[in-house]
Enzyme design. Structure first.
Site, PDB file in Angstrom:
ATOM      1  N   CYS A 167       0.738  -1.154  -0.035  1.00  0.00           N
ATOM      2  CA  CYS A 167       0.076  -0.093  -0.278  1.00  0.00           C
ATOM      3  C   CYS A 167       0.668   1.205  -0.003  1.00  0.00           C
ATOM      4  O   CYS A 167       0.308   2.545   0.089  1.00  0.00           O
ATOM      5  CB  CYS A 167      -0.873   0.000   1.161  1.00  0.00           C
ATOM      6  SG  CYS A 167      -1.953  -1.538   1.323  1.00  0.00           S
ATOM      7  N   HIS A 307      -2.898   7.946   6.189  1.00  0.00           N
ATOM      8  CA  HIS A 307      -3.322   6.653   5.640  1.00  0.00           C
ATOM      9  C   HIS A 307      -4.491   6.074   5.709  1.00  0.00           C
ATOM     10  O   HIS A 307      -5.309   5.780   5.121  1.00  0.00           O
ATOM     11  CB  HIS A 307      -2.039   5.669   6.043  1.00  0.00           C
ATOM     12  CG  HIS A 307      -2.049   4.386   5.294  1.00  0.00           C
ATOM     13  ND1 HIS A 307      -1.987   4.369   4.071  1.00  0.00           N
ATOM     14  CD2 HIS A 307      -2.226   3.045   5.906  1.00  0.00           C
ATOM     15  CE1 HIS A 307      -1.991   2.880   3.594  1.00  0.00           C
ATOM     16  NE2 HIS A 307      -2.234   2.094   4.754  1.00  0.00           N
ATOM     17  N   PHE A 404       1.843  -3.608   3.861  1.00  0.00           N
ATOM     18  CA  PHE A 404       2.095  -4.817   4.565  1.00  0.00           C
ATOM     19  C   PHE A 404       3.508  -4.852   4.296  1.00  0.00           C
ATOM     20  O   PHE A 404       4.196  -4.494   3.359  1.00  0.00           O
ATOM     21  CB  PHE A 404       1.253  -5.810   3.726  1.00  0.00           C
ATOM     22  CG  PHE A 404       0.045  -6.181   4.182  1.00  0.00           C
ATOM     23  CD1 PHE A 404      -0.627  -5.143   5.229  1.00  0.00           C
ATOM     24  CD2 PHE A 404      -0.813  -6.843   3.758  1.00  0.00           C
ATOM     25  CE1 PHE A 404      -1.861  -5.325   5.891  1.00  0.00           C
ATOM     26  CE2 PHE A 404      -2.105  -7.193   4.069  1.00  0.00           C
ATOM     27  CZ  PHE A 404      -2.763  -6.396   5.256  1.00  0.00           C
TER      28      PHE A 404
END
Length: 417
Positions: A167, A307, A404
């Protein structure tokens, strides 16, 4: 490289294909109005899945940007990337020709690439045999093809790559492009992120990890970053692209300048495959490094595009990280918002559309809201611009992306003076 040697880099073009609009104008007006882009999945039958909602791109016609034969040989994520890139180049009024092509590069990140093609071809392989698989399967599937095809369709022959950092991919792409221009390796870069991972297998995988919201009966309120009642993220798709230029190059051609990109921080948690390190140490260092790179004190920051995934772990951790990076006295004064509340989480594409939103916040002195923030989590106690956009001078803004694997990226932008 010393600050004296670094070239200044500005943003001159923006493009967006998103769940709330397929042009920059529609995307930005959608953000400011608090438009919800999340609804029932229509790209496939999700009835067997626990999660049946997503932020799908609606009404996208690839043939607006591509010949029919070309579009057929491209996965949806690559179509999005080429479309948003063409928008950004047109917005910048930038002409790529044989005189400058080698000084114009492309870096577009993607977390998973052509997952839909892979799933479809696996089905063909199992049902019809290996000799029926498409010869275009590999070039349609691989994640670097967004950058490669964008270069083919724009003529950009300079540096070309594809960060794959989950991401954080889109933000890494913008940061890497920034560095190349700073160092004199390119005059302009087309950069950002693209993703089209709303697919059966992807949905099943994230759902098995219990990462997704299951608020299927109320998709308009499913993505609720920093809210006490959040139950997971909502997948989205699309692309966000920026044209970055070396300042003198932009000035020499009379380009309109949205903002200046001034900092890039990149760290790793080195902690866990999927969970952020408690306390947000890695995310905090990314923000601190971006500010150090920019030569800016924390009290110069006006806005943080978070985020903000709407997951129990991320939102509390990011809140702690912002406090640690800026200092609590500053953090409580800074506007923070999660545009994912409207678009869903575009995975590798999120850093692209969120960088676009951050730049527009600076250019127009408007801060998009965090929608669905009705009952703030006690552990999330900053100013998240709840539910309504805000008119406010934005001098310096940060855009956060965390992926991740423990990847953390922060981009720093400021008003061009």
């Amino acid at each position: 490289m010393t600050n004296f040697e670094r070239k200044r880099v500005v943003v001159t073009g923006l493009g967006a294909i998103t769940p709330i609009g397929n042009t920059l104008t529609d995307y930005w007006s959608g953000l400011l109005s608090g438009t919800n882009g999340i609804g029932p999945i229509t790209l496939f039958d999700p009835s067997r899945h626990d999660c049946r909602i997503a932020g799908e791109v609606k009404g996208f016609d690839p043939h607006t940007y591509l010949e029919r034969k070309e579009a057929k040989r491209m996965d949806r994520f690559a179509q999005f990337a080429v479309a948003a890139s063409k928008q950004a180049i047109a917005d910048a009024q930038f002409v790529i020709n044989e005189l400058n092509a080698e000084q114009v590069g492309v870096i577009i990140g993607s977390g998973v690439g052509g997952l839909k093609v892979l799933e479809d071809q696996q089905e063909i392989y199992l049902s019809r045999g290996p000799d029926r698989c498409s010869p275009f399967m590999i070039p349609m599937m691989i994640a670097n093809m967004a950058a490669g095809l964008t270069a083919i369709h724009t003529g950009a022959k300079g540096p070309n790559s594809c960060p794959v950092t989950a991401c954080a991919s889109g933000s890494n792409a913008v940061g890497d492009a920034f560095r190349l221009i700073q160092g004199g390796y390119a005059q302009a870069m087309i950069c950002g992120g693209s993703e089209a991972a709303v697919t059966p297998l992807s949905l099943a995988g994230f759902s098995s990890a219990r990462a997704l919201s299951t608020r299927n009966d109320d998709p308009a309120h499913a993505c609720r970053p920093f809210d006490r009642d959040r139950d997971g993220f909502v997948m989205g798709e699309g692309a966000g692209i920026l044209v970055l230029e070396e300042l003198e190059h932009a000035l020499s051609r009379g380009a309109r300048i949205y903002a200046e990109i001034v900092g890039y921080g990149m760290t790793c948690d080195a902690y866990h495959m999927t969970a952020p390190v408690p306390g947000g140490e890695g995310a905090s260092r990314a923000m601190q490094l971006a500010l150090k790179d920019a030569g800016l004190a924390p009290d110069r920051v006006s806005y943080v595009n978070a985020h903000g995934t709407s997951t129990p772990a991320n939102d509390v951790t990011e809140t702690a990280a912002i406090k640690k990076a800026l200092g609590e006295s500053v953090a409580y004064k800074v506007a923070v918002s999660s545009t994912k509340s409207m678009t869903g989480h575009l995975l590798g594409g999120s850093g692209g559309i969120e960088a676009v939103a951050t730049v527009m916040a600076i250019a127009q002195d408007q801060i998009p809201p965090t929608i669905n923030l009705e009952n703030p989590d006690p552990g999330c106690d900053l100013d998240y611009v709840p539910n309504k956009s805000r008119s406010q001078t934005v001098e310096v803004a940060l855009s956060n992306s965390f992926g991740f694997g423990g990847h953390n990226v922060t981009l720093a932008f400021k008003k061009y003076r």
